[in-house]
Design an enzyme around this catalytic site. Structure first.
Site, PDB file in Angstrom:
ATOM      1  N   VAL A  47      35.880  31.341  45.873  1.00  9.25           N
ATOM      2  CA  VAL A  47      36.627  31.637  47.106  1.00  9.25           C
ATOM      3  C   VAL A  47      35.839  31.306  48.374  1.00  9.25           C
ATOM      4  O   VAL A  47      36.388  31.369  49.472  1.00  9.25           O
ATOM      5  CB  VAL A  47      37.140  33.106  47.164  1.00  9.25           C
ATOM      6  CG1 VAL A  47      38.153  33.365  46.068  1.00  9.25           C
ATOM      7  CG2 VAL A  47      35.997  34.103  47.152  1.00  9.25           C
ATOM      8  N   TYR A  87      28.515  46.247  52.160  1.00  9.93           N
ATOM      9  CA  TYR A  87      29.752  46.287  51.357  1.00  9.93           C
ATOM     10  C   TYR A  87      30.857  47.018  52.122  1.00  9.93           C
ATOM     11  O   TYR A  87      32.003  46.561  52.175  1.00  9.93           O
ATOM     12  CB  TYR A  87      29.470  46.982  50.016  1.00  9.93           C
ATOM     13  CG  TYR A  87      30.682  47.060  49.118  1.00  9.93           C
ATOM     14  CD1 TYR A  87      31.222  45.916  48.555  1.00  9.93           C
ATOM     15  CD2 TYR A  87      31.297  48.283  48.847  1.00  9.93           C
ATOM     16  CE1 TYR A  87      32.351  45.980  47.743  1.00  9.93           C
ATOM     17  CE2 TYR A  87      32.419  48.357  48.039  1.00  9.93           C
ATOM     18  CZ  TYR A  87      32.940  47.202  47.485  1.00  9.93           C
ATOM     19  OH  TYR A  87      34.061  47.269  46.685  1.00  9.93           O
TER      20      TYR A  87
HETATM   21  N1  NAD Z   1      34.692  48.653  40.376  1.00 13.91           N
HETATM   22  C1  NAD Z   1      34.738  49.449  41.434  1.00 13.91           C
HETATM   23  O1  NAD Z   1      34.239  50.585  41.422  1.00 13.91           O
HETATM   24  C2  NAD Z   1      35.470  49.030  42.683  1.00 13.91           C
HETATM   25  C3  NAD Z   1      35.754  50.017  43.632  1.00 13.91           C
HETATM   26  C4  NAD Z   1      36.422  49.646  44.805  1.00 13.91           C
HETATM   27  C5  NAD Z   1      36.790  48.317  45.000  1.00 13.91           C
HETATM   28  N2  NAD Z   1      36.488  47.380  44.044  1.00 13.91           N
HETATM   29  C6  NAD Z   1      36.901  46.007  44.321  1.00 13.91           C
HETATM   30  O2  NAD Z   1      37.687  45.541  43.250  1.00 13.91           O
HETATM   31  C7  NAD Z   1      37.581  44.106  43.174  1.00 13.91           C
HETATM   32  C8  NAD Z   1      37.350  43.714  41.741  1.00 13.91           C
HETATM   33  O3  NAD Z   1      36.170  44.340  41.283  1.00 13.91           O
HETATM   34  P1  NAD Z   1      35.886  44.667  39.744  1.00 13.91           P
HETATM   35  O4  NAD Z   1      35.290  46.024  39.686  1.00 13.91           O
HETATM   36  O5  NAD Z   1      37.050  44.324  38.897  1.00 13.91           O
HETATM   37  O6  NAD Z   1      34.659  43.643  39.519  1.00 13.91           O
HETATM   38  P2  NAD Z   1      34.332  42.545  38.413  1.00 13.91           P
HETATM   39  O7  NAD Z   1      32.956  42.090  38.744  1.00 13.91           O
HETATM   40  O8  NAD Z   1      34.656  43.059  37.050  1.00 13.91           O
HETATM   41  O9  NAD Z   1      35.386  41.371  38.766  1.00 13.91           O
HETATM   42  C9  NAD Z   1      35.282  40.607  39.928  1.00 13.91           C
HETATM   43  C10 NAD Z   1      35.785  39.200  39.630  1.00 13.91           C
HETATM   44  O10 NAD Z   1      35.710  38.441  40.854  1.00 13.91           O
HETATM   45  C11 NAD Z   1      35.158  37.175  40.561  1.00 13.91           C
HETATM   46  N3  NAD Z   1      34.477  36.651  41.733  1.00 13.91           N
HETATM   47  C12 NAD Z   1      33.388  37.174  42.363  1.00 13.91           C
HETATM   48  N4  NAD Z   1      32.997  36.374  43.349  1.00 13.91           N
HETATM   49  C13 NAD Z   1      33.849  35.311  43.349  1.00 13.91           C
HETATM   50  C14 NAD Z   1      33.938  34.129  44.125  1.00 13.91           C
HETATM   51  N5  NAD Z   1      33.039  33.846  45.079  1.00 13.91           N
HETATM   52  N6  NAD Z   1      34.953  33.265  43.861  1.00 13.91           N
HETATM   53  C15 NAD Z   1      35.835  33.502  42.868  1.00 13.91           C
HETATM   54  N7  NAD Z   1      35.782  34.596  42.079  1.00 13.91           N
HETATM   55  C16 NAD Z   1      34.790  35.482  42.322  1.00 13.91           C
HETATM   56  C17 NAD Z   1      34.173  37.437  39.421  1.00 13.91           C
HETATM   57  O11 NAD Z   1      33.868  36.239  38.698  1.00 13.91           O
HETATM   58  C18 NAD Z   1      34.938  38.466  38.591  1.00 13.91           C
HETATM   59  O12 NAD Z   1      35.771  37.837  37.619  1.00 13.91           O
HETATM   60  C19 NAD Z   1      36.483  43.715  44.164  1.00 13.91           C
HETATM   61  O13 NAD Z   1      37.075  43.214  45.356  1.00 13.91           O
HETATM   62  C20 NAD Z   1      35.770  45.029  44.447  1.00 13.91           C
HETATM   63  O14 NAD Z   1      35.188  45.057  45.731  1.00 13.91           O
HETATM   64  C21 NAD Z   1      35.835  47.698  42.902  1.00 13.91           C
END
Ligand code: NAD
Length: 259
Positions: free
Chosen positions: A57, A153
């Site tokens: 992205v 973050y």
């Molecule tokens: N897990 C948590 O506690 C939590 C809490 C609040 C918000 N979030 C948000 O949820 C979203 C998903 O997180 P998750 O926990 O499923 O994490 P995760 O690491 O399991 O999944 C994130 C995905 O995004 C992809 N990604 C990362 N950088 C990228 C890039 N530059 N280009 C394309 N793809 C990219 C990764 O390859 C991965 O498949 C994020 O935006 C995160 O900030 C997560």
């Protein structure tokens, strides 16, 4: 009406859809009848049945190509779930300018690029399916509560929250709804990696569980259900909303548990 096939005839693109919350969203959308493309920098975990598109992205041309390919292969785009994101640990003293630029580039500009290239497709879809066309962004509890060691973050997710509201205003008259979901700490591979870095992973996991009033982490499926709800036709009157899925972490103030 919601139902098991309420996304029949709809096409969705999920960024970061190869892991965690995004993979849960892609799986749920498929089960509800949508055709689904996943845009991720690592596509190995993209759920079966999705069109997996490898793109980062941070690369505007690659995002454009993947979004156009998704719309072309699926036959248009009704729902975009902008979910790709990364974490960053530290106070405002701890991260270099380069790290700030890197994280904001992924977490904020990544959503900007995705929306920029998806909007022409969404506008076309909105003409056919009023109320059913949307962008749903994964924000965070970090946008609305001060969490320790999360300066960068939190700034990135605060930007996502404001961006969601501004985009909702810009596109409401085009029939495109824009919302976000604010997960608390969710049990995904991301948290697995975080625990792996902790001195005492068991104590860290217990502290994270205890921080949420429900006493446990939220699941990827619980966050996905909220995203799919906001993306779907049942939420046709909802735009400019942040829906917390955080075990009560934002809204509740409990007294310490009595033993
Ligand atoms: N897990 C948590 O506690 C939590 C809490 C609040 C918000 N979030 C948000 O949820 C979203 C998903 O997180 P998750 O926990 O499923 O994490 P995760 O690491 O399991 O999944 C994130 C995905 O995004 C992809 N990604 C990362 N950088 C990228 C890039 N530059 N280009 C394309 N793809 C990219 C990764 O390859 C991965 O498949 C994020 O935006 C995160 O900030 C997560």
């Amino acid at each position: 009406m919601t139902g098991t096939s309420d996304f029949e005839g709809m096409n969705a693109l999920v960024t970061g859809g190869a892991s965690g919350i995004g993979a849960a969203v892609a799986t749920m959308l498929l089960a509800r009848g949508a055709r689904v493309a996943v845009l991720d920098r690592e596509t190995a975990g993209a759920p079966d049945g999705t069109l997996a598109l490898k793109a980062d992205v941070t690369d505007d041309a690659a995002v454009r190509e993947a979004v156009d390919l998704a719309a072309g292969e699926l036959g248009g785009l009704h729902s975009v779930v902008s979910n790709a994101g990364i974490g960053s640990i530290g106070t405002v003293e701890d991260n270099t300018d380069d790290e700030w630029t890197r994280v904001l580039d992924i977490n904020v500009l990544g959503m900007v690029r995705t929306a920029r290239h998806a909007l022409p497709h969404l506008r076309r879809a909105a003409a056919d399916r009023p109320g059913a066309v949307s962008i749903t962004q994964t924000c965070s509890i970090a946008a609305t509560a001060g969490l320790p060691q999360r300066a960068l973050y939190s700034a990135s997710k605060g930007a996502v929250l404001s961006l969601t509201l501004a985009m909702a205003a810009d596109h409401v008259r085009e029939g495109i709804r824009v919302n976000c979901v604010n997960p608390g700490t969710a049990d995904t591979p991301w948290i697995g990696r975080l625990l792996g870095q902790a001195d005492d992973p068991v104590a860290e996991r217990a502290a994270l569980d205890a921080r949420q009033p429900l006493g446990r982490l939220v699941s990827a499926d619980e966050v996905a259900a909220a995203i799919v709800y906001l993306a779907g036709p049942a939420a046709a009157s909802i735009t400019g909303t942040a829906l917390a899925v955080d075990g009560g972490m934002q809204g509740l103030r409990l007294r310490p548990a009595q033993n």
